[in-house]
Write an enzyme that holds these catalytic residues in place. Structure first.
Site, PDB file in Angstrom:
ATOM      1  N   ASP A  23       0.881  -1.182   0.000  1.00 27.83           N
ATOM      2  CA  ASP A  23       0.000   0.000   0.000  1.00 27.83           C
ATOM      3  C   ASP A  23       0.909   1.220   0.000  1.00 27.83           C
ATOM      4  O   ASP A  23       0.898   2.008   0.926  1.00 27.83           O
ATOM      5  CB  ASP A  23      -0.966   0.000   1.189  1.00 27.83           C
ATOM      6  CG  ASP A  23      -0.259  -0.032   2.536  1.00 27.83           C
ATOM      7  OD1 ASP A  23       0.927  -0.440   2.595  1.00 27.83           O
ATOM      8  OD2 ASP A  23      -0.885   0.356   3.553  1.00 27.83           O
ATOM      9  N   ASP A  28       6.825   1.288   2.575  1.00 34.42           N
ATOM     10  CA  ASP A  28       6.699   0.340   1.462  1.00 34.42           C
ATOM     11  C   ASP A  28       7.722   0.666   0.378  1.00 34.42           C
ATOM     12  O   ASP A  28       8.327  -0.239  -0.212  1.00 34.42           O
ATOM     13  CB  ASP A  28       5.301   0.398   0.835  1.00 34.42           C
ATOM     14  CG  ASP A  28       4.188   0.059   1.793  1.00 34.42           C
ATOM     15  OD1 ASP A  28       3.697  -1.075   1.769  1.00 34.42           O
ATOM     16  OD2 ASP A  28       3.811   0.956   2.559  1.00 34.42           O
TER      17      ASP A  28
END
Length: 331
Positions: A23, A28
């Site tokens: 996400d 990330d």
């Protein structure tokens, strides 16, 4: 009962095939860049989920990271835009409204680069084509994984392993009183995944990531590298860094203040079998009700759930090795 496992590792020279389910917020992005820098890793796909920011932003951010690393050849798939049940939540105050620090790139790749197939279908197809060879690394709410197992109940048995950043072991929340963000963002999906994915499963929890935090002095050195990747990371992480150094956020930290790149721990463990030096094998589930505990990971130390499948909860890592992986990611 739980079991402490030291050096739960095996070594192989074979290329590691990964699917990353993300996400894409700042951490990330850091995890993706570690994977791209690893010489023993082949990223078969990146699948996008709601989470840190709305789905379109996640897709754009993922493509943006790949562009910086000159790897737009890696296929990116659009996944679920919201949880199976309940309301969608995002982490805009933490990662910026767009997920990458609110510093847009006018030349960022467009969504036309996304693959036509949806994320859950792509995960199933790739795993079925490579039985026993693919590790799935999930650093987002687990909605895509839950949908995939509902579409094809048998495919998780063909996974080599599953690595998850999410959940907690001490009811210490970072989103609700008792809940970690990825599990709180879709508790039903987390429940389904921990119940129906019976492949070897490794979990990097919120408390573990806090206790594995690195000094801010390392973060300064990391971002000071004279590369386009380091300059990109410094720019997108400025908002988050200011956020985590506020007094309010410092009170939430389990292991004291430090640089906590949550998602990278799960990814790093997937690409280096020697990174985790101690883990705990125990059955887990997810609480789906309760005023304060919905989304909390339940750790069954008394073996009352009678679950055959147990997970490996990460306890300790080789921090020096982790630092080296982080440094290589921005070279």
């Amino acid at each position: 009962m739980s079991t402490l496992v030291k050096d739960h590792t095996f070594l192989t020279d074979k290329m590691k095939k990964l699917i990353l389910d993300v996400d894409t917020g700042v951490d990330d992005a850091q995890a993706i860049m570690i994977a791209l820098a690893a010489p023993n890793v082949e990223i078969l796909a990146i699948t996008c989920s709601h989470g840190n920011t709305p789905l379109d932003n996640v897709c754009k951010n993922t493509l943006r990271v790949l562009k910086v690393c000159n790897r737009l050849d890696i296929p990116v798939y659009r996944g679920c835009s919201g949880p199976l049940l309940g309301r969608t939540c995002h982490a805009g105050d933490f990662h910026g409204k767009d997920g990458l620090g609110d510093v847009p790139d006018p030349d960022a790749p467009g969504l036309e680069l996304l693959q036509k197939k949806r994320a859950a279908e792509a995960i199933i197809k790739i795993v079925n084509q490579n039985p026993g060879e693919v590790s799935l690394v999930a650093t987002a709410p687990l909605t895509n994984l839950a949908v995939a197992v509902q579409l094809n109940p048998s495919f998780p048995k063909k996974l080599k392993a599953l690595y998850i950043m999410g959940g907690n072991t001490e009811s210490r929340g970072n989103t609700t009183v008792c809940g970690e963000f990825n599990f709180v963002a879709d508790p039903e999906a987390a429940y389904i995944v921990l119940d129906r994915y019976t492949c070897p499963t490794h979990i990097a929890t919120w408390e573990f990531s806090c206790r594995s935090s690195l000094p801010w002095s390392f973060c300064d050195t990391w971002l000071a590298q004279d590369t386009d990747k380091a300059r990109f990371m410094e720019k997108i992480s400025l908002h988050t860094r200011k956020m985590v150094q506020t007094e309010r956020y410092k009170k939430e930290l389990v292991g004291g203040p430090g640089f906590n790149s949550c998602d990278t721990y799960a990814l790093a463990a997937a690409i280096d079998d020697t990174l985790v030096t101690e883990s705990e094998e125990v059955a887990v589930t997810v609480e789906l009700e309760g005023t304060h505990a919905r989304g909390m990971m339940v750790v069954d130390y008394m073996d009352l759930l009678k679950k055959k499948h147990k997970v490996f909860i990460m306890k300790k890592i080789d921090k020096e090795k982790f630092k080296q992986m982080m440094m290589k990611a921005l070279k």
